[in-house]
Enzyme design. Structure first.
Site, mmCIF file in Angstrom:
data_model
loop_
_atom_site.group_PDB
_atom_site.id
_atom_site.type_symbol
_atom_site.label_atom_id
_atom_site.label_comp_id
_atom_site.label_asym_id
_atom_site.label_seq_id
_atom_site.Cartn_x
_atom_site.Cartn_y
_atom_site.Cartn_z
ATOM 1 C CG ASP A 29 -2.040 0.988 1.126
ATOM 2 O OD1 ASP A 29 -3.208 0.556 1.130
ATOM 3 O OD2 ASP A 29 -1.763 2.215 1.029
ATOM 4 C CB ILE A 30 1.057 4.096 -2.376
ATOM 5 C CG1 ILE A 30 2.228 4.898 -2.897
ATOM 6 C CG2 ILE A 30 -0.198 4.936 -2.253
ATOM 7 C CD1 ILE A 30 3.395 4.075 -3.353
ATOM 8 N N GLY A 86 -12.670 -0.731 0.557
ATOM 9 C CA GLY A 86 -13.068 -0.448 -0.820
ATOM 10 C C GLY A 86 -13.829 0.847 -1.016
ATOM 11 C CG HIS A 93 -8.386 -3.064 -2.318
ATOM 12 N ND1 HIS A 93 -9.379 -2.435 -3.033
ATOM 13 C CD2 HIS A 93 -8.174 -2.298 -1.221
ATOM 14 C CE1 HIS A 93 -9.746 -1.319 -2.406
ATOM 15 N NE2 HIS A 93 -9.030 -1.230 -1.298
ATOM 16 C CG HIS A 95 -6.750 -2.791 3.274
ATOM 17 N ND1 HIS A 95 -5.999 -1.651 3.051
ATOM 18 C CD2 HIS A 95 -7.966 -2.542 2.726
ATOM 19 C CE1 HIS A 95 -6.733 -0.761 2.390
ATOM 20 N NE2 HIS A 95 -7.934 -1.277 2.183
HETATM 21 P P1 5GP Z 1 -9.990 1.445 0.315
HETATM 22 O O1 5GP Z 1 -10.502 1.492 -1.107
HETATM 23 O O2 5GP Z 1 -9.936 0.032 0.855
HETATM 24 O O3 5GP Z 1 -10.752 2.369 1.218
HETATM 25 O O4 5GP Z 1 -8.496 1.989 0.304
HETATM 26 C C1 5GP Z 1 -7.682 1.942 -0.833
HETATM 27 C C2 5GP Z 1 -6.219 1.736 -0.430
HETATM 28 O O5 5GP Z 1 -5.445 1.754 -1.603
HETATM 29 C C3 5GP Z 1 -5.657 2.804 0.510
HETATM 30 O O6 5GP Z 1 -5.049 2.168 1.629
HETATM 31 C C4 5GP Z 1 -4.640 3.552 -0.351
HETATM 32 O O7 5GP Z 1 -3.506 3.973 0.366
HETATM 33 C C5 5GP Z 1 -4.278 2.514 -1.398
HETATM 34 N N1 5GP Z 1 -3.926 3.101 -2.687
HETATM 35 C C6 5GP Z 1 -4.637 4.035 -3.386
HETATM 36 N N2 5GP Z 1 -4.032 4.321 -4.557
HETATM 37 C C7 5GP Z 1 -2.930 3.540 -4.604
HETATM 38 C C8 5GP Z 1 -1.889 3.383 -5.577
HETATM 39 O O8 5GP Z 1 -1.867 4.013 -6.645
HETATM 40 N N3 5GP Z 1 -0.906 2.491 -5.286
HETATM 41 C C9 5GP Z 1 -0.897 1.758 -4.144
HETATM 42 N N4 5GP Z 1 0.117 0.894 -3.947
HETATM 43 N N5 5GP Z 1 -1.860 1.879 -3.194
HETATM 44 C C10 5GP Z 1 -2.854 2.767 -3.429
#
Ligand code: 5GP
Length: 130
Positions: A29-30, A86, A93, A95
Site C-alpha cells: 500500500d502506497i 473499498g 482488494h 488489506h
Molecule cells: P480502500 O478502497 O480500501 O478504502 O483503500 C484503498 C487503499 O489503496 C488505501 O489504503 C490507499 O492507500 C491505497 N492506494 C490508493 N491508490 C494507490 C496506488 O496508486 N498504489 C498503491 N500501492 N496503493 C494505493
C-alpha cells in the site's frame, strides 16, 4: 474507465510488487497504516467483494493467506489483520495489516517510507512466501 489497480495490473502505473500468480497480485500500500501494509487484489476488475463468484472469492482469500504467512515472517508484529474496505478504490482488494496495536487499523493514520524501504520490504516479503 479502468481502476487504478487495473492500471497497476497492466503496468501503466508502477507498484512495489510483493507476489503474484495468474489471477491475483500483491503489492505494498502506497500510504501504509503500518510497516508491511500489503494489498492483495484479483487481477480481474470487480468492485465489490461479495459480487465475486465463489471460485474467485476463494482464490483471493487463499492468495491473501499465502501472502499473510510470508508477511508475518518479514516484519515485527503480533499478528496480521485482514480487512476489506473499498471506499476509495472500486476494485476488490484485501488489506493485510501487520498489527502491533489496534491503532494500526486506523486508516486515517499513516507511516512514511522512503522508496528504498518499500523496495527492500517488498523483496523481503516475497522471499518469505512459500
Ligand atoms: P480502500 O478502497 O480500501 O478504502 O483503500 C484503498 C487503499 O489503496 C488505501 O489504503 C490507499 O492507500 C491505497 N492506494 C490508493 N491508490 C494507490 C496506488 O496508486 N498504489 C498503491 N500501492 N496503493 C494505493
Amino acid at each position: 474507465m479502468a481502476s487504478i489497480f487495473s492500471k497497476i495490473v497492466d503496468g501503466s502505473i508502477p507498484c512495489y510488487k510483493v507476489y503474484e500468480d495468474d489471477d491475483c497480485l500483491a503489492f505494498l500500500d502506497i500510504n501504509p497504516n503500518s510497516f508491511g501494509h500489503t494489498l492483495c487484489i484479483l487481477k480481474r476488475e470487480v468492485d465489490y467483494l461479495f459480487d465475486l463468484n465463489d471460485v474467485e472469492y476463494n482464490k483471493l482469500m487463499n492468495f491473501s493467506k499465502k501472502v499473510a504467512n510470508g508477511l508475518e515472517k518479514s516484519v515485527t508484529c503480533k499478528r496480521v489483520a485482514l480487512s476489506v474496505v473499498g471506499l476509495e478504490v472500486p476494485h476488490v482488494h484485501v488489506h493485510l495489516i501487520p498489527l502491533n496495536s489496534m491503532s494500526d487499523m486506523d486508516f486515517s493514520k499513516n507511516i512514511q517510507l522512503e522508496k528504498k524501504d518499500f523496495e527492500n520490504l517488498a523483496l523481503k516479503i516475497n522471499s518469505n512466501i512459500k
